[in-house]
Design a protein around this motif. Sequence first.
Motif, PDB file in Angstrom:
ATOM      1  N   ALA A 177      16.574  -4.327  18.510  1.00  0.00           N
ATOM      2  CA  ALA A 177      15.301  -4.995  18.212  1.00  0.00           C
ATOM      3  C   ALA A 177      15.509  -6.139  17.236  1.00  0.00           C
ATOM      4  N   LEU A 178      16.602  -6.078  16.468  1.00  0.00           N
ATOM      5  CA  LEU A 178      16.909  -7.187  15.563  1.00  0.00           C
ATOM      6  C   LEU A 178      17.123  -8.474  16.345  1.00  0.00           C
ATOM      7  N   GLY A 179      17.760  -8.361  17.525  1.00  0.00           N
ATOM      8  CA  GLY A 179      17.974  -9.543  18.355  1.00  0.00           C
ATOM      9  C   GLY A 179      16.667 -10.147  18.808  1.00  0.00           C
ATOM     10  N   VAL A 180      15.710  -9.289  19.180  1.00  0.00           N
ATOM     11  CA  VAL A 180      14.394  -9.776  19.596  1.00  0.00           C
ATOM     12  C   VAL A 180      13.674 -10.423  18.422  1.00  0.00           C
ATOM     13  N   LEU A 181      13.824  -9.847  17.230  1.00  0.00           N
ATOM     14  CA  LEU A 181      13.193 -10.428  16.039  1.00  0.00           C
ATOM     15  C   LEU A 181      13.764 -11.810  15.742  1.00  0.00           C
ATOM     16  N   VAL A 182      15.077 -11.946  15.823  1.00  0.00           N
ATOM     17  CA  VAL A 182      15.693 -13.259  15.608  1.00  0.00           C
ATOM     18  C   VAL A 182      15.205 -14.249  16.654  1.00  0.00           C
ATOM     19  N   ALA A 183      15.101 -13.795  17.903  1.00  0.00           N
ATOM     20  CA  ALA A 183      14.601 -14.673  18.962  1.00  0.00           C
ATOM     21  C   ALA A 183      13.193 -15.153  18.648  1.00  0.00           C
ATOM     22  N   MET A 199       3.160 -16.233  22.552  1.00  0.00           N
ATOM     23  CA  MET A 199       2.847 -16.236  23.971  1.00  0.00           C
ATOM     24  C   MET A 199       4.124 -16.221  24.809  1.00  0.00           C
ATOM     25  N   THR A 200       5.120 -16.975  24.376  1.00  0.00           N
ATOM     26  CA  THR A 200       6.401 -17.001  25.093  1.00  0.00           C
ATOM     27  C   THR A 200       7.066 -15.631  25.052  1.00  0.00           C
ATOM     28  N   MET A 201       7.045 -14.993  23.875  1.00  0.00           N
ATOM     29  CA  MET A 201       7.644 -13.672  23.752  1.00  0.00           C
ATOM     30  C   MET A 201       6.871 -12.641  24.566  1.00  0.00           C
ATOM     31  N   LEU A 202       5.541 -12.710  24.526  1.00  0.00           N
ATOM     32  CA  LEU A 202       4.721 -11.776  25.300  1.00  0.00           C
ATOM     33  C   LEU A 202       4.995 -11.916  26.787  1.00  0.00           C
ATOM     34  N   ASN A 203       5.100 -13.139  27.248  1.00  0.00           N
ATOM     35  CA  ASN A 203       5.374 -13.389  28.657  1.00  0.00           C
ATOM     36  C   ASN A 203       6.691 -12.741  29.075  1.00  0.00           C
ATOM     37  N   ALA A 204       7.724 -12.922  28.242  1.00  0.00           N
ATOM     38  CA  ALA A 204       9.035 -12.350  28.554  1.00  0.00           C
ATOM     39  C   ALA A 204       8.998 -10.827  28.538  1.00  0.00           C
ATOM     40  N   GLY A 240      14.174 -14.168  30.388  1.00  0.00           N
ATOM     41  CA  GLY A 240      12.718 -14.223  30.365  1.00  0.00           C
ATOM     42  C   GLY A 240      12.215 -15.100  29.234  1.00  0.00           C
ATOM     43  N   ILE A 241      12.790 -14.931  28.047  1.00  0.00           N
ATOM     44  CA  ILE A 241      12.409 -15.769  26.906  1.00  0.00           C
ATOM     45  C   ILE A 241      12.808 -17.215  27.151  1.00  0.00           C
ATOM     46  N   ASP A 242      14.016 -17.422  27.648  1.00  0.00           N
ATOM     47  CA  ASP A 242      14.512 -18.790  27.858  1.00  0.00           C
ATOM     48  C   ASP A 242      13.685 -19.548  28.891  1.00  0.00           C
ATOM     49  N   TYR A 243      13.386 -18.913  30.007  1.00  0.00           N
ATOM     50  CA  TYR A 243      12.641 -19.609  31.059  1.00  0.00           C
ATOM     51  C   TYR A 243      11.231 -19.966  30.591  1.00  0.00           C
ATOM     52  N   SER A 244      10.593 -19.043  29.868  1.00  0.00           N
ATOM     53  CA  SER A 244       9.273 -19.355  29.328  1.00  0.00           C
ATOM     54  C   SER A 244       9.366 -20.463  28.286  1.00  0.00           C
ATOM     55  N   THR A 318       4.274 -18.226  36.983  1.00  0.00           N
ATOM     56  CA  THR A 318       2.898 -17.825  37.318  1.00  0.00           C
ATOM     57  C   THR A 318       2.132 -17.361  36.081  1.00  0.00           C
ATOM     58  N   LEU A 319       2.660 -16.352  35.387  1.00  0.00           N
ATOM     59  CA  LEU A 319       1.951 -15.828  34.221  1.00  0.00           C
ATOM     60  C   LEU A 319       1.971 -16.810  33.055  1.00  0.00           C
ATOM     61  N   GLN A 320       3.090 -17.489  32.857  1.00  0.00           N
ATOM     62  CA  GLN A 320       3.171 -18.430  31.731  1.00  0.00           C
ATOM     63  C   GLN A 320       2.129 -19.551  31.832  1.00  0.00           C
TER      64      GLN A 320
END
Length: 733
Positions: A177-183, A199-204, A240-244, A318-320
Amino acid sequence: MATLLYRLGRGALRRRRLVVALWLVVLVIAGLAAATLRGPTASNFTMPGTESQRALDLLSEQFPAASGATGTIAVKAPADGQLATPEGQAVVQELVQEASTLPGVVGAVNPFQVGAVSPNGRYALVQVQFSTGGDEVTDEQRTAYEEVGAAAEAKGWQVAPGGEVLGGEPEIGSTEALGVLVAAIVLIITFGSLVAAGMTMLNALIGVGVGMAGLFALSGVIELTSTAPILALMLGLAVGIDYSLFITSRHRQNLLEGLSPEEAVGRAVGTAGSAVVFAGATVVIALAGLAVVNIPFLTVMGLAAAGTVTIAVLVAITLQPALLGFAGNRVLPRRLRSTVGSAAPGEPVGEETLPVEDRSGFGFRWARFVTRFRVPVILVSLLGLGLLALPTPDMRLALPDASTATVGSPARVASDLTTEGFGPGFTGRLAVVVAGDDAQATAAAVPQVTAMIQRTENVLAVAPPQLSPDGRTALLGVVPKTGPTDEATETLVHDVRDAVGGVKGAEVLLTGATAIGIDVSEKLSDALPIYLLLVVGLSVLLLMLVFRSLLVPLKAALGFLLTVAATFGITVAIFQQGHLADLVGLDTPAPLVSFLPILLIGILFGLAMDYEVFLVSRMREDFVHGDTAREATISGMGHGARVVTAAALIMMSVFGGFVFLEDPIIKSMGFALAIGVAIDAFVVRMTIVPAVMSLLGDRAWWLPRWLNRALPNVDIEGEGLREHLEDRTPTRV
């Protein structure tokens, strides 16, 4: 494709409530399916067609009692010679009796009956046979096995249950989860807006949730290895994060140019979305291409990860756009929200002015430096990557064994105790299956096979045969002098197979966890060059379609090979040779897990093409609109550097979070992917690529006319979309 995606983006924004509702429904349905249909994951790595697998299949058919999982309980007395005393023998006998009555156990072997006692009379090994394979042993049965020997331990003895039965599914804990926090922090810094970052993180996360739930729902009908879901989670979350991120960045840029939210999101999906679709397709093709290696567990891993990447692409396009519709101008920093949508860049709006493009940023400065000193930059980069790649030729592949497990884990304690009392060979014993047409043929063949194996170099001992009820199948235990992942043990496996190959009247097959690991590693090593050639050829073809060029694809493929070589070198130096191993929390250096190189090639290929497309597509866009080759290179780097840097940091953070897991397989995968992304993004794509593009000049975009006519136009840069929109005036708010 760009025009189609443009319409899709606008449609998703207009019907944003419906789009969000549909994705939430899909998420709920997938979650319910996962909860009700989820099946067990497999921790074994089988390889159909190999001798070791044929032996297991033969045992399962003719000697079922010996085909289940095995356990080895290592016992250490308080003092030397104590096992020879009546009290010591009583303790061991009580332990054997307890083990034989455990749930799921067929029987336990008294070490005094088979000579499994150390010469100093202090150590003993109790063999435990389970009725089912390791993947079918329940958690309750495994827990009962791990707790055996409490009475002996109360008397001062050390009891360490071990063996293949302890193999289980790696757990996903809180460290990644530390990686997600840094992201998330990177996104906030990049966007300057909590709304855009959240919003980007939620989408991913929604995309990952759908992908993982669908994968677990399918696990009831397909066999998933324990590492497959973790690999899918790694990739699904990162891409997912990168594409959003890419689509949101282009949308914000469009808003700053004065477009309405609907028009801005349409053009963002039409341009950046086209690159996302192409980049995602390359990752999916590379991962699905693992099927050509014809290794079942690797095919499943590749397809599982490819599925989550596909979901990530669909969610991004689509969702983004729907979420961007809800956000409106709040995706921009607060200071810019009131200045957009009512004027063109540089045109006054009251006392405010829309920002004019700033070309003084780091990306532009770095591009000017690289293009100015392109030859020294190329030489220094190549030299650095070459030095990092030096350990690569020493790479050895194997499946991990208990000796490389985390220090203090039950499997590691048992392995260390066995090695301490008997030597490393006892932790990687081999099994020889002798199967004749009848009991007489088997009985005649067993002494011959035993004698041949005993004469083989590096054999410590051959255990007496175990016979099936009908006497047609015999199982011989072979103890090497060296450990399971030692090169000498690999040589021994081949020597034994060569020695017993001429036995007449019976089929003789060598198996066991050690032999299976060697067979898997060798087959993967043989497949690696073929897969690498497939991936490199694919990259050249795909980039030729995108950039209408011969030299750009060749440059991209060579850069990818540099990334792979340097990544292998660093990973070998740390995980195999042990240099700086403490920095990644590695207890014991060992050969790399056998499927890591081929997986790394497939994943890094897709990610490398991501960065290549996002950077070079802007260069081509500016070049075809009249910029010189050098100006186009600087412009492409300047516009793409910030986004690619953020994307790479996010990838590194997500992958790096898995380095903190204790499982050595996942740890090495996370590390290699994080380092590979860093090398490819910052050294290859953002340094070598602009330098080489500047050096090539106009020649970079040359393509023979006949080939240009033959290749289909996929329009990644959105040239067709620009033609479609050139007669329209941007809609203002």
